[in-house]
Design a protein around this motif. Structure first.
Motif, PDB file in Angstrom:
ATOM      1  N   THR A 170       0.842  -1.202   0.000  1.00  0.00           N
ATOM      2  CA  THR A 170       0.000   0.000   0.000  1.00  0.00           C
ATOM      3  C   THR A 170       0.875   1.249   0.000  1.00  0.00           C
ATOM      4  OG1 THR A 170      -1.646  -1.157   1.353  1.00  0.00           O
ATOM      5  CG2 THR A 170      -1.853   1.239   1.220  1.00  0.00           C
ATOM      6  N   LEU A 171       0.551   2.191  -0.877  1.00  0.00           N
ATOM      7  CA  LEU A 171       1.209   3.505  -0.859  1.00  0.00           C
ATOM      8  C   LEU A 171       0.177   4.559  -0.501  1.00  0.00           C
ATOM      9  CD1 LEU A 171       3.413   3.535  -4.118  1.00  0.00           C
ATOM     10  CD2 LEU A 171       3.957   2.627  -1.846  1.00  0.00           C
ATOM     11  N   LEU A 172       0.552   5.439   0.429  1.00  0.00           N
ATOM     12  CA  LEU A 172      -0.319   6.546   0.825  1.00  0.00           C
ATOM     13  C   LEU A 172       0.280   7.835   0.275  1.00  0.00           C
ATOM     14  CD1 LEU A 172      -0.058   4.607   3.822  1.00  0.00           C
ATOM     15  CD2 LEU A 172      -2.321   5.626   3.655  1.00  0.00           C
ATOM     16  N   GLY A 199      -4.842   7.960  -2.612  1.00  0.00           N
ATOM     17  CA  GLY A 199      -4.638   9.410  -2.557  1.00  0.00           C
ATOM     18  C   GLY A 199      -5.263   9.971  -1.296  1.00  0.00           C
ATOM     19  N   ILE A 200      -4.627  10.974  -0.697  1.00  0.00           N
ATOM     20  CA  ILE A 200      -5.138  11.528   0.553  1.00  0.00           C
ATOM     21  C   ILE A 200      -5.183  13.049   0.479  1.00  0.00           C
ATOM     22  CG2 ILE A 200      -4.877  11.544   3.059  1.00  0.00           C
ATOM     23  CD1 ILE A 200      -3.026   9.053   2.562  1.00  0.00           C
ATOM     24  N   SER A 201      -6.353  13.603   0.807  1.00  0.00           N
ATOM     25  CA  SER A 201      -6.571  15.051   0.762  1.00  0.00           C
ATOM     26  C   SER A 201      -7.299  15.493   2.029  1.00  0.00           C
ATOM     27  CB  SER A 201      -7.444  15.431  -0.444  1.00  0.00           C
ATOM     28  OG  SER A 201      -6.898  14.969  -1.658  1.00  0.00           O
ATOM     29  N   MET A 202      -7.411  16.818   2.201  1.00  0.00           N
ATOM     30  CA  MET A 202      -8.220  17.344   3.301  1.00  0.00           C
ATOM     31  C   MET A 202      -9.691  17.304   2.897  1.00  0.00           C
ATOM     32  SD  MET A 202      -6.645  19.614   1.407  1.00  0.00           S
ATOM     33  CE  MET A 202      -7.312  20.558   0.046  1.00  0.00           C
ATOM     34  N   ALA A 243      -6.949  12.066 -15.669  1.00  0.00           N
ATOM     35  CA  ALA A 243      -7.179  10.737 -16.262  1.00  0.00           C
ATOM     36  C   ALA A 243      -6.291   9.680 -15.600  1.00  0.00           C
ATOM     37  CB  ALA A 243      -6.919  10.785 -17.765  1.00  0.00           C
ATOM     38  N   LEU A 244      -5.051  10.043 -15.301  1.00  0.00           N
ATOM     39  CA  LEU A 244      -4.157   9.075 -14.661  1.00  0.00           C
ATOM     40  C   LEU A 244      -4.636   8.733 -13.252  1.00  0.00           C
ATOM     41  CD1 LEU A 244      -0.741  10.445 -15.937  1.00  0.00           C
ATOM     42  CD2 LEU A 244      -1.580   8.115 -16.308  1.00  0.00           C
ATOM     43  N   CYS A 245      -5.067   9.744 -12.504  1.00  0.00           N
ATOM     44  CA  CYS A 245      -5.577   9.469 -11.150  1.00  0.00           C
ATOM     45  C   CYS A 245      -6.852   8.618 -11.224  1.00  0.00           C
ATOM     46  CB  CYS A 245      -5.829  10.768 -10.396  1.00  0.00           C
ATOM     47  SG  CYS A 245      -4.311  11.573  -9.840  1.00  0.00           S
ATOM     48  N   ARG A 246      -7.718   8.925 -12.195  1.00  0.00           N
ATOM     49  CA  ARG A 246      -8.947   8.134 -12.370  1.00  0.00           C
ATOM     50  C   ARG A 246      -8.603   6.671 -12.664  1.00  0.00           C
ATOM     51  NH1 ARG A 246     -11.454   9.856 -17.601  1.00  0.00           N
ATOM     52  NH2 ARG A 246      -9.759   8.524 -18.305  1.00  0.00           N
ATOM     53  N   ASP A 247      -7.598   6.452 -13.500  1.00  0.00           N
ATOM     54  CA  ASP A 247      -7.286   5.086 -13.917  1.00  0.00           C
ATOM     55  C   ASP A 247      -6.414   4.333 -12.912  1.00  0.00           C
ATOM     56  OD1 ASP A 247      -8.699   5.762 -16.140  1.00  0.00           O
ATOM     57  OD2 ASP A 247      -6.960   5.972 -17.471  1.00  0.00           O
ATOM     58  N   LEU A 248      -5.599   5.046 -12.143  1.00  0.00           N
ATOM     59  CA  LEU A 248      -4.572   4.361 -11.347  1.00  0.00           C
ATOM     60  C   LEU A 248      -4.786   4.407  -9.832  1.00  0.00           C
ATOM     61  CD1 LEU A 248      -1.388   5.484 -13.352  1.00  0.00           C
ATOM     62  CD2 LEU A 248      -2.514   3.241 -13.408  1.00  0.00           C
ATOM     63  N   LEU A 249      -5.574   5.369  -9.333  1.00  0.00           N
ATOM     64  CA  LEU A 249      -5.770   5.415  -7.879  1.00  0.00           C
ATOM     65  C   LEU A 249      -6.847   4.418  -7.476  1.00  0.00           C
ATOM     66  CD1 LEU A 249      -5.586   9.184  -6.853  1.00  0.00           C
ATOM     67  CD2 LEU A 249      -3.829   7.408  -6.712  1.00  0.00           C
ATOM     68  N   GLU A 251      -8.257   4.463  -4.437  1.00  0.00           N
ATOM     69  CA  GLU A 251      -9.165   5.061  -3.466  1.00  0.00           C
ATOM     70  C   GLU A 251      -8.656   6.462  -3.133  1.00  0.00           C
ATOM     71  OE1 GLU A 251     -10.342   3.982   1.124  1.00  0.00           O
ATOM     72  OE2 GLU A 251      -9.339   2.444  -0.052  1.00  0.00           O
ATOM     73  N   VAL A 252      -9.572   7.323  -2.683  1.00  0.00           N
ATOM     74  CA  VAL A 252      -9.155   8.608  -2.128  1.00  0.00           C
ATOM     75  C   VAL A 252      -9.730   8.712  -0.718  1.00  0.00           C
ATOM     76  CG1 VAL A 252      -9.274  11.128  -2.319  1.00  0.00           C
ATOM     77  CG2 VAL A 252      -9.040   9.726  -4.385  1.00  0.00           C
ATOM     78  N   VAL A 253      -8.886   9.106   0.222  1.00  0.00           N
ATOM     79  CA  VAL A 253      -9.290   9.248   1.624  1.00  0.00           C
ATOM     80  C   VAL A 253      -9.228  10.728   1.987  1.00  0.00           C
ATOM     81  CG1 VAL A 253      -8.494   8.790   3.984  1.00  0.00           C
ATOM     82  CG2 VAL A 253      -8.578   6.926   2.311  1.00  0.00           C
ATOM     83  N   LEU A 254     -10.251  11.207   2.707  1.00  0.00           N
ATOM     84  CA  LEU A 254     -10.296  12.618   3.111  1.00  0.00           C
ATOM     85  C   LEU A 254     -10.141  12.744   4.621  1.00  0.00           C
ATOM     86  CD1 LEU A 254     -13.256  13.877   0.869  1.00  0.00           C
ATOM     87  CD2 LEU A 254     -10.799  13.824   0.347  1.00  0.00           C
TER      88      LEU A 254
END
Ligand code: PLP
Length: 334
Positions: A170-172, A199-202, A243-249, A251-254
């Motif tokens: 897992t990469l965060l 991917g991790i955002s606020m 497009a890359l984030c859509r295809d490769l991520l 999950e996104v955690v907030l």
């Protein structure tokens, strides 16, 4: 133009001797708490205090000999990287910022000899000035994330992580415009196809998250956050990172501001590192229990260009003010 794994390898060859290959260090504290090995990639060791030097160096080294100078819009760290890379090539640099960029970051850019323009209250306002400088003064734009050379430069981080610890599951990855996440995910998933990249955002003003949900780039209202380097939109005409984030991520955690506050505390007290808010979100997501691990994991500590008064208050457990919000905080409990 498509971005391929070989572009990341080419970027690595170009960056040799400029942006540093940074250490991967194990976190004994997080391993004890979570039951799996956790590694931190120390991009905060870069000479500009953040990973963005990789993309900026890669992009600027590809400019032709007739380049007049460079310009960019930035939440701070990209501007500092562009200023550093432009100085190394003897080029003029004009960095366009909004008034939300913290003073410590503005000073870091100024110290490298770049011209600074502070315009409006959002990245979009700063971008309008960049467009003008490109059209009227012939400067080359070095975008903060949505450019193949930037994404390939940031992707070199993923190469180094998997080479150092090949069994990561897992990469965060801190997520804003997604240049970092796109490049790292492309590198990591080429070397380890089953790896999970999160991917991790606020939780307020997370432009990539809202765009991924909508299925296309959407504008967000920019809100002050401890993770100031994760603010800003992804651009209505985004061509690559979305497009890359859509295809490769996967999950996104907030995260809430309180969770980011704890992440900064853990970086300091558990690892003895100064991480800015946007860099501490990987730790914060793990501490908040928002990512379950099934094997060795790694975060990217992306930068250390924090306001030191704010960091001092946070590590001491004192309240801090972010925009119009107050975060009560409290002492770190290991
Ligand atoms: C820019 C930045 C990020 C996010 O990178 P993107 O490519 O915009 O997603 C994360 N952390 C820090 C410290 C940054 O400066």
């Amino acid at each position: 133009m498509q971005i391929r794994f070989t572009d990341i390898l080419a970027a690595r060859a170009r960056l040799a001797g400029t942006a540093l290959g940074t250490p991967m260090v194990p976190s004994t504290a997080l391993q004890a708490r979570l039951g799996h090995p956790v590694w931190h990639k120390l991009e905060l060791c870069q000479p500009t205090g953040a990973f963005k030097l990789r993309g900026a160096m890669n992009a600027i080294s590809r400019l032709g000999p007739d380049a007049q100078g460079v310009t960019c819009a930035s939440t701070g760290n990209h501007g500092r990287a562009v200023a550093w890379a432009a100085k190394a090539r003897g080029l003029r640099a004009v960095v366009c910022l909004s008034s939300l960029v913290p003073r410590a970051k503005v000073e870091g850019i100024r110290a490298l000899g770049a011209e600074i323009r502070t315009i409006g209250r959002s990245q979009d306002d700063a971008q309008a000035e960049v467009d003008r400088l490109v059209a009227e003064e012939g400067l080359a734009e070095i975008p903060p994330f949505d450019h193949p050379d930037i994404i390939a430069g940031q992707g070199t981080i993923g190469l180094e992580m998997l080479e150092a610890v090949p069994d990561l599951t897992t990469l965060l990855v801190p997520l804003s415009g997604g240049g970092l996440a796109a490049g790292v995910a492309l590198a990591a998933k080429t070397l380890a196809p089953d790896i999970r990249v999160i991917g991790i955002s606020m939780d307020r003003g997370a432009a990539m998250d809202e765009s991924l949900r909508a299925g296309h780039p959407v504008p967000v209202e920019e809100v002050a956050s401890l993770a100031d380097s994760l603010g800003g939109g992804i651009g209505a005409t985004n061509r690559h990172s979305f497009a890359l984030c859509r295809d490769l991520l996967d999950e996104v955690v907030l995260l809430t501001e309180d969770e980011i506050y704890r992440g900064i505390q853990s970086a300091f007290h558990d690892e003895r590192l100064v991480a800015e808010g946007g860099a501490a979100v990987g730790i914060a997501a793990l501490l908040a229990g928002k990512v379950a691990l099934d094997g060795p994991a790694a975060t990217i500590l992306t930068g250390r260009n924090a306001d030191m008064d704010q960091i001092a208050r946070i590590v001491a457990g004192q309240s801090v003010t972010v925009g119009d919000r107050s975060i009560d905080g409290g002492p770190y409990e290991p």
